[in-house]
Design an enzyme around this catalytic site. Structure first.
Site, PDB file in Angstrom:
ATOM      1  N   SER A 243      17.635  -3.601  24.484  1.00  0.00           N
ATOM      2  CA  SER A 243      16.714  -4.126  23.127  1.00  0.00           C
ATOM      3  C   SER A 243      17.812  -4.488  21.999  1.00  0.00           C
ATOM      4  O   SER A 243      18.828  -3.876  21.966  1.00  0.00           O
ATOM      5  CB  SER A 243      16.124  -2.741  22.740  1.00  0.00           C
ATOM      6  OG  SER A 243      15.774  -2.899  21.225  1.00  0.00           O
TER       7      SER A 243
ATOM      8  N   TYR B  63      15.174  -9.458  19.045  1.00  0.00           N
ATOM      9  CA  TYR B  63      14.321  -9.286  17.926  1.00  0.00           C
ATOM     10  C   TYR B  63      14.877 -10.353  17.115  1.00  0.00           C
ATOM     11  O   TYR B  63      15.955 -10.313  16.688  1.00  0.00           O
ATOM     12  CB  TYR B  63      14.198  -7.983  17.272  1.00  0.00           C
ATOM     13  CG  TYR B  63      13.211  -7.125  17.925  1.00  0.00           C
ATOM     14  CD1 TYR B  63      11.898  -7.265  18.144  1.00  0.00           C
ATOM     15  CD2 TYR B  63      13.842  -5.681  18.129  1.00  0.00           C
ATOM     16  CE1 TYR B  63      11.163  -6.566  18.797  1.00  0.00           C
ATOM     17  CE2 TYR B  63      12.962  -4.677  18.763  1.00  0.00           C
ATOM     18  CZ  TYR B  63      11.313  -4.954  19.004  1.00  0.00           C
ATOM     19  OH  TYR B  63      10.783  -4.210  19.655  1.00  0.00           O
TER      20      TYR B  63
ATOM     21  N   THR C 146      10.770 -10.986  22.281  1.00  0.00           N
ATOM     22  CA  THR C 146       9.603 -10.131  21.816  1.00  0.00           C
ATOM     23  C   THR C 146       8.759 -10.796  20.640  1.00  0.00           C
ATOM     24  O   THR C 146       9.616 -10.878  19.641  1.00  0.00           O
ATOM     25  CB  THR C 146       9.915  -8.614  21.687  1.00  0.00           C
ATOM     26  OG1 THR C 146      10.700  -8.237  22.760  1.00  0.00           O
ATOM     27  CG2 THR C 146       8.935  -8.078  21.276  1.00  0.00           C
TER      28      THR C 146
ATOM     29  N   LYS D 216       7.816 -12.261  25.641  1.00  0.00           N
ATOM     30  CA  LYS D 216       7.177 -10.882  25.728  1.00  0.00           C
ATOM     31  C   LYS D 216       6.158 -10.702  24.511  1.00  0.00           C
ATOM     32  O   LYS D 216       6.342 -10.658  23.533  1.00  0.00           O
ATOM     33  CB  LYS D 216       8.479  -9.848  25.648  1.00  0.00           C
ATOM     34  CG  LYS D 216       7.889  -8.399  25.748  1.00  0.00           C
ATOM     35  CD  LYS D 216       9.033  -7.371  26.091  1.00  0.00           C
ATOM     36  CE  LYS D 216       8.705  -5.934  26.118  1.00  0.00           C
ATOM     37  NZ  LYS D 216       8.251  -5.336  24.792  1.00  0.00           N
TER      38      LYS D 216
ATOM     39  N   HIS E 282       3.068  -4.347  24.008  1.00  0.00           N
ATOM     40  CA  HIS E 282       3.949  -3.193  23.540  1.00  0.00           C
ATOM     41  C   HIS E 282       3.620  -1.785  23.719  1.00  0.00           C
ATOM     42  O   HIS E 282       3.822  -1.107  22.726  1.00  0.00           O
ATOM     43  CB  HIS E 282       4.266  -3.428  22.145  1.00  0.00           C
ATOM     44  CG  HIS E 282       5.608  -3.465  21.497  1.00  0.00           C
ATOM     45  ND1 HIS E 282       6.499  -4.564  21.487  1.00  0.00           N
ATOM     46  CD2 HIS E 282       6.221  -2.437  21.036  1.00  0.00           C
ATOM     47  CE1 HIS E 282       7.645  -3.974  20.715  1.00  0.00           C
ATOM     48  NE2 HIS E 282       7.864  -2.939  20.836  1.00  0.00           N
TER      49      HIS E 282
END
Ligand code: FNR
Length: 385
Positions: A127, A151, A177, A260, A284
């Site tokens: 992440s 992100y 994402t 995603k 999520h």
């Protein structure tokens, strides 16, 4: 020939010396154990979902609804669970989903997960919101396969810098994402007024970034820490992004790109039109839109729309090897395992994550074998009712 199921024999043999597994082998039991052992805030952060948590319940209910119909007398003596997904070979169709701020579950956080993933040979998706930098995690991961989850921040230069660093640190695929450009209404966190990022946890990739540092007047120290956190708040997500913006990612990333958070077949078709390589059908884990469709219920429509053109991956609600088999039967090429490994980390550090990964793979192999299937590609809707 796959030997993932040998974990079962290993456990029984250890039992002859009166040794039993330290953690449950029914992975649906990990959450309750984590609730007993984790601080309330950390537990609320991992177990919590959006609103009334109806989406999270729907994710699990969908897995309960689908049932495997085993077939007999099919010579299942030789099994091979290995697959290759977007250029990454893996011993079983399982990746470790991106989970941020892992140091709130265990001090070793993503480093422990990176080591466990590497020892299993399963890809870790790191992440952006990690508590260690992507370079530190890459070092812990060594020769293990790794993908990077973005992100997408407001500052384009920062986004480009993340991608450049990820490429340099050996992350081979990019997972973008889309469903979390802002944090949803999450009552468990709200009730405890707890957001780790505001406490400087889960921001390692930002604070270590040259573009980010330039914007906050140099390396982050106690003197500019508040400024840095405010800059993070202002930059974390970008609600103005549209499909046209994906061209920017293509310019800055030459490997595979996966979107995603896809739930609608039309969004999956747009991903194809935008030249993407794959999608993760995901809500999520119910953490973003309360009252949404179960991710497993969204899967068949997406597979039908684009499954023959790009790679369809799945997450949200996977707890056991049998769940993995169901998602594969509904058309996913591989699944992302999420909360169970976070609970493994919380309960046992690197060894806890290893345990979870070995359990999932062993159970997947045994479930497939007992259902009459020896390779993931042979699973299909015909095995479900
Ligand atoms: C997540 N998830 C997530 N996803 C992502 O793309 N980037 C992230 O940083 C995080 N962080 C994160 C933290 C925690 C504590 C959880 C539980 C989840 C979502 C994750 O990748 C995955 O989509 C869901 O967790 C799947 O749902 P289940 O199977 O865990 O219920």
């Amino acid at each position: 020939m796959s030997a993932l199921a040998d974990f079962q024999n290993e456990i029984y043999l250890q039992g002859l010396g009166e040794v039993v597994p330290e953690l449950p082998t029914d992975l649906t039991r990990l959450e309750a154990l984590a609730e007993e052992r984790l601080p309330a805030r950390a537990f609320g952060y991992v177990a919590g979902s959006a609103g009334s948590e109806a989406t999270a319940r729907a994710n699990r209910a969908a897995f309960e609804r689908w049932r495997i119909v085993p077939r007999m007398l099919r010579n299942v003596s030789e099994r091979d669970l290995s697959v290759e997904v977007l250029g990454t070979p893996m011993p079983a169709p399982v990746l470790l989903a991106p989970i941020g701020v892992q140091s709130i579950f265990h001090p070793d956080g993503e480093l422990a997960v990176a080591r466990a993933a590497a020892s299993a040979g399963l890809p870790m998706v790191l992440s952006t919101a990690a508590s260690y930098t992507m370079e530190e995690v890459a070092e812990a991961n060594g020769d293990g396969p790794r993908w990077y989850q973005l992100y997408w921040p407001k500052d384009r230069d920062l986004a480009a810098s993340f991608l450049e660093r990820a490429k340099a640190a050996g992350y081979t695929a990019l997972v973008v994402t889309l469903d979390t450009f802002t944090m949803a209404w999450r009552p468990r966190d709200l009730d405890q007024a707890y957001l780790p990022f505001l406490r400087g946890i889960g921001v390692a990739n930002y604070f270590s970034d040259p573009v980010f540092q330039k914007a906050v007047g140099g390396p982050v120290t106690d003197a500019n820490r508040d400024t840095a956190i405010l800059h993070w708040v202002a930059n974390f997500g970008n609600p103005s992004l549209t499909w046209d913006d994906l061209a920017f990612l293509r310019e800055h990333w030459d490997g595979p790109i996966v979107l995603k958070g896809i739930q609608h077949p039309d969004d999956a078709r747009q991903a194809v039109d935008a030249g993407m390589d794959g999608v993760v059908v995901s809500n999520h884990g119910g953490r973003q839109v309360d009252g949404a469709i179960a991710s497993l219920d969204a899967l068949p429509g997406v597979v039908e729309a684009v499954g023959d053109q790009i790679t369809v991956l799945f997450d949200s609600g996977v707890r056991t090897g049998s769940d993995v088999a169901k998602a594969l039967a509904l058309g996913a090429k591989a699944v992302l395992l999420a909360r169970p490994y976070a609970y493994g980390l919380a309960l046992g550090g690197e060894a806890g994550v290893r345990h979870v990964l070995r359990c999932v793979q062993a159970e997947l192999e045994l479930t497939m074998t007992l259902a009459g299937v020896t390779r993931p590609a042979d699973l299909g809707p015909g095995f479900l009712a």
